[in-house]
Design an enzyme around this catalytic site. Sequence first.
Site, PDB file in Angstrom:
ATOM      1  N   GLU A   1      10.659   1.522  10.032  1.00 58.53           N
ATOM      2  CA  GLU A   1      11.501   2.841  10.006  1.00 58.53           C
ATOM      3  C   GLU A   1      10.589   3.970   9.899  1.00 58.53           C
ATOM      4  OE1 GLU A   1      14.690   2.336   9.460  1.00 58.53           O
ATOM      5  OE2 GLU A   1      14.756   0.249   8.516  1.00 58.53           O
TER       6      GLU A   1
ATOM      7  N   GLU B   1       9.792  16.432  15.290  1.00 59.57           N
ATOM      8  CA  GLU B   1      10.109  16.242  14.041  1.00 59.57           C
ATOM      9  C   GLU B   1       9.062  17.146  13.275  1.00 59.57           C
ATOM     10  OE1 GLU B   1       8.588  12.737  11.697  1.00 59.57           O
ATOM     11  OE2 GLU B   1      10.565  12.619  10.869  1.00 59.57           O
TER      12      GLU B   1
ATOM     13  N   CYS C   1      13.377  11.457   6.039  1.00 60.63           N
ATOM     14  CA  CYS C   1      13.531  11.042   7.512  1.00 60.63           C
ATOM     15  C   CYS C   1      14.900  11.463   7.943  1.00 60.63           C
ATOM     16  CB  CYS C   1      13.086   9.664   7.629  1.00 60.63           C
ATOM     17  SG  CYS C   1      14.151   8.521   6.666  1.00 60.63           S
TER      18      CYS C   1
ATOM     19  N   LYS D   1       0.761  -1.282  -0.023  1.00 57.00           N
ATOM     20  CA  LYS D   1       0.026  -0.015  -0.007  1.00 57.00           C
ATOM     21  C   LYS D   1       1.006   1.158  -0.197  1.00 57.00           C
ATOM     22  CE  LYS D   1      -2.137   2.541   2.815  1.00 57.00           C
ATOM     23  NZ  LYS D   1      -2.077   3.981   1.958  1.00 57.00           N
TER      24      LYS D   1
HETATM   25  P1  NAD Z   1       2.431   8.139   7.771  1.00 57.68           P
HETATM   26  O1  NAD Z   1       2.739   7.441   9.159  1.00 57.68           O
HETATM   27  O2  NAD Z   1       1.192   9.270   7.889  1.00 57.68           O
HETATM   28  O3  NAD Z   1       2.122   7.418   6.593  1.00 57.68           O
HETATM   29  C1  NAD Z   1       2.489   6.245   6.216  1.00 57.68           C
HETATM   30  C2  NAD Z   1       1.908   4.983   5.412  1.00 57.68           C
HETATM   31  O4  NAD Z   1       1.120   4.662   6.410  1.00 57.68           O
HETATM   32  C3  NAD Z   1       0.692   5.716   4.463  1.00 57.68           C
HETATM   33  O5  NAD Z   1       0.781   4.770   3.353  1.00 57.68           O
HETATM   34  C4  NAD Z   1      -0.326   5.672   5.158  1.00 57.68           C
HETATM   35  O6  NAD Z   1      -1.665   5.604   4.384  1.00 57.68           O
HETATM   36  C5  NAD Z   1      -0.340   4.411   6.169  1.00 57.68           C
HETATM   37  N1  NAD Z   1      -0.923   4.513   7.279  1.00 57.68           N
HETATM   38  C6  NAD Z   1      -1.624   5.707   7.968  1.00 57.68           C
HETATM   39  N2  NAD Z   1      -2.212   5.330   9.071  1.00 57.68           N
HETATM   40  C7  NAD Z   1      -2.195   4.101   9.148  1.00 57.68           C
HETATM   41  C8  NAD Z   1      -3.001   2.939   9.990  1.00 57.68           C
HETATM   42  N3  NAD Z   1      -3.615   3.389  11.209  1.00 57.68           N
HETATM   43  N4  NAD Z   1      -2.836   1.742   9.566  1.00 57.68           N
HETATM   44  C9  NAD Z   1      -1.889   1.433   8.389  1.00 57.68           C
HETATM   45  N5  NAD Z   1      -1.565   2.395   7.744  1.00 57.68           N
HETATM   46  C10 NAD Z   1      -1.590   3.438   8.117  1.00 57.68           C
HETATM   47  O7  NAD Z   1       3.897   8.810   7.110  1.00 57.68           O
HETATM   48  P2  NAD Z   1       4.119  10.010   5.886  1.00 57.68           P
HETATM   49  O8  NAD Z   1       3.293  11.153   6.576  1.00 57.68           O
HETATM   50  O9  NAD Z   1       3.646   9.145   4.881  1.00 57.68           O
HETATM   51  O10 NAD Z   1       5.426   9.932   5.838  1.00 57.68           O
HETATM   52  C11 NAD Z   1       6.088  10.936   6.699  1.00 57.68           C
HETATM   53  C12 NAD Z   1       6.621  10.281   8.008  1.00 57.68           C
HETATM   54  O11 NAD Z   1       7.318   9.014   7.554  1.00 57.68           O
HETATM   55  C13 NAD Z   1       7.636  11.226   8.724  1.00 57.68           C
HETATM   56  O12 NAD Z   1       7.511  10.869  10.155  1.00 57.68           O
HETATM   57  C14 NAD Z   1       8.958  10.637   8.476  1.00 57.68           C
HETATM   58  O13 NAD Z   1      10.103  10.798   9.442  1.00 57.68           O
HETATM   59  C15 NAD Z   1       8.774   9.081   8.271  1.00 57.68           C
HETATM   60  N6  NAD Z   1       9.659   8.400   7.265  1.00 57.68           N
HETATM   61  C16 NAD Z   1      10.525   7.575   7.807  1.00 57.68           C
HETATM   62  C17 NAD Z   1      11.456   7.093   7.228  1.00 57.68           C
HETATM   63  C18 NAD Z   1      12.686   6.000   7.601  1.00 57.68           C
HETATM   64  O14 NAD Z   1      13.346   5.334   6.980  1.00 57.68           O
HETATM   65  N7  NAD Z   1      12.647   6.014   9.036  1.00 57.68           N
HETATM   66  C19 NAD Z   1      11.481   7.290   5.899  1.00 57.68           C
HETATM   67  C20 NAD Z   1      10.539   7.925   5.501  1.00 57.68           C
HETATM   68  C21 NAD Z   1       9.556   8.574   6.087  1.00 57.68           C
HETATM   69  O1  6OD Z   2      18.060   5.102   1.350  1.00 55.99           O
HETATM   70  C1  6OD Z   2      17.355   4.222   1.704  1.00 55.99           C
HETATM   71  O2  6OD Z   2      17.399   3.015   1.460  1.00 55.99           O
HETATM   72  C2  6OD Z   2      16.401   4.653   2.596  1.00 55.99           C
HETATM   73  N1  6OD Z   2      15.707   3.934   3.382  1.00 55.99           N
HETATM   74  C3  6OD Z   2      15.979   5.998   2.840  1.00 55.99           C
HETATM   75  C4  6OD Z   2      14.951   6.639   3.789  1.00 55.99           C
HETATM   76  C5  6OD Z   2      14.721   7.973   3.802  1.00 55.99           C
HETATM   77  C6  6OD Z   2      13.609   8.472   4.541  1.00 55.99           C
HETATM   78  O3  6OD Z   2      12.985   9.143   4.300  1.00 55.99           O
END
Ligand code: NAD
Ligand code: 6OD
Length: 491
Positions: free
Chosen positions: A259, A395, A293, A183
């Site tokens: 992540e 964040e 992130c 998804k």
């Molecule tokens: P989000 O958590 O709002 O959504 C991520 C995904 O989860 C989407 O597909 C969303 O539809 C789904 N989702 C939301 N609520 C859900 C639920 N209750 N059950 C199942 N699925 C659900 O995150 P976002 O706003 O899309 O992304 C931004 C966030 O992601 C930031 O906090 C960022 O730091 C984090 N992020 C972390 C990494 C990492 O590698 N650590 C990478 C990218 C983004």
């Molecule tokens: O480069 C990658 O493999 C990775 N997982 C990056 C994550 C970025 C977060 O927004």
Amino acid sequence: MNNKVPHAGTVLRNFVGGEFITSKKLFNNINPVDGTVINQVAEADEAIVDLAVKAASGAAHAWKNMPMAQRCALLHKVADGIEARFDEFVAAEMADTGKSFFQARTIDIPRGAANFRAFADMVKSQSTECFHTDTPDGKGALNYAVDKPLGVVAVIAPWNLPLLLLTWKLAPAMAAGNVIVAKPSEETPGTATLLAEVMKEAGIPDGVFNLIHGFGQNSAGEFLTKHKQVDAITFTGESSTGSAIQRAAADGVKGLSFELGGKNAGIIFEDCDFEEAVAGSARSVFTNGGQVCLCTERLYVHRSIFDKFVTALKGKAQAIKIGWPLDEDTDMGPLISHKQRDKVLSYYQSAIDDGATVVTGGGIPIFGDARDNGAFVQPTIFTGLSEDCNIVKNEVFGPVVHIQPFDTEEEAIAMANDTDYGLAATIWTTNLQRAHRVAGQMEVGIVWVNSWYLRDLRTPFGGMKLSGVGREGGSHSLSFYSEPTNICIKL
Ligand code: NAD
Ligand code: 6OD
């Protein structure tokens, strides 16, 4: 480049059991550059999610028993297929996110293809554990472990690096023999839909890869994470969503890989290469509008170079060209949505209310054209806040940094580690001993010294504390997506 957005003006459909299917409920996919509707998306209801999980389950036996060389050759074909349709992927990613042409064509889409090649090759060189065990009769026993796939893996991805982060999970999961229900974020359905087409064109057997569109709570995301036939969940997104998924998965005691968010620190020592530290920090703060992130949101700069550094970073921030993604010289596009812009602007306001000095930015740019309907914010630098302020603690996920001076190495380390998150850190120094000493004390999963986001896909990737559960990358990904069975042979 052919910049025609694939499927513009049509309905993006779910991909289940090798067929594209629509649903009763459609939602709009919005271009954050000017607020226009790109296309509509068919939201998967509970019945469609169930069909997708069952289609995956039905394909599991044949996929896991396919000779590894054949499975990996198919994954290489997926990588080839992404490259063959490179312009379409770039156009779809830019339309959904507003990210620059430069970023989409140099980072997002190439990594989408690279993820499949890397894990298809890595899985072939995975070894297995084997121990010789002494026994009382002196003949001994041989213990060896065989890896088996988990089964149906739910892959839930965010919007910031849509294809890159989706394929970062799909590739190792499929290479290890698992079947998938994926998804993408509701904000970025475009490249995931193209990927479903590429999977079909590449000859991935029907049911091995399924795609469902929709939202989280009370929608496709939640239906998927609660589904009894899902064996494991791999998720990238916000920490608070991670804990909601953890609760949803608790009854089924499913395997989880998370992540999550970050509040990453950068430490600039007085002995750094100044120009490199400024340029590297500008990248680590402002890349993708701060929506990575791994982006740095807190900088700690030695007091002896503090003013000079702030002035230099301000120069870099003010030189960032914000604009139309397709313009060759655009560095930064909009945020993903107006909702995200409201969130980022409320953090800007809270910094100002807390008495921050606005070094640059702090608001929204005015263009005088259709971009004024978009979700743009200015690259922003604050100074002068105490470490307990809202914007220093939480964040933001926008193009913003707070810069704090420090006097001693110990003080810088303590401030950098004083956070609920533990994803990434950057250190800028030319003193080798200091680099090793400080890097080892950072309470994070990834430390970059004199660089940022320099990736080797074999290395452990992930965070501690609120930033995640488990590690991805190389053998870490492959071991999450596999279950070892130990076999003990009495000799
Ligand atoms: P989000 O958590 O709002 O959504 C991520 C995904 O989860 C989407 O597909 C969303 O539809 C789904 N989702 C939301 N609520 C859900 C639920 N209750 N059950 C199942 N699925 C659900 O995150 P976002 O706003 O899309 O992304 C931004 C966030 O992601 C930031 O906090 C960022 O730091 C984090 N992020 C972390 C990494 C990492 O590698 N650590 C990478 C990218 C983004
Ligand atoms: O480069 C990658 O493999 C990775 N997982 C990056 C994550 C970025 C977060 O927004």
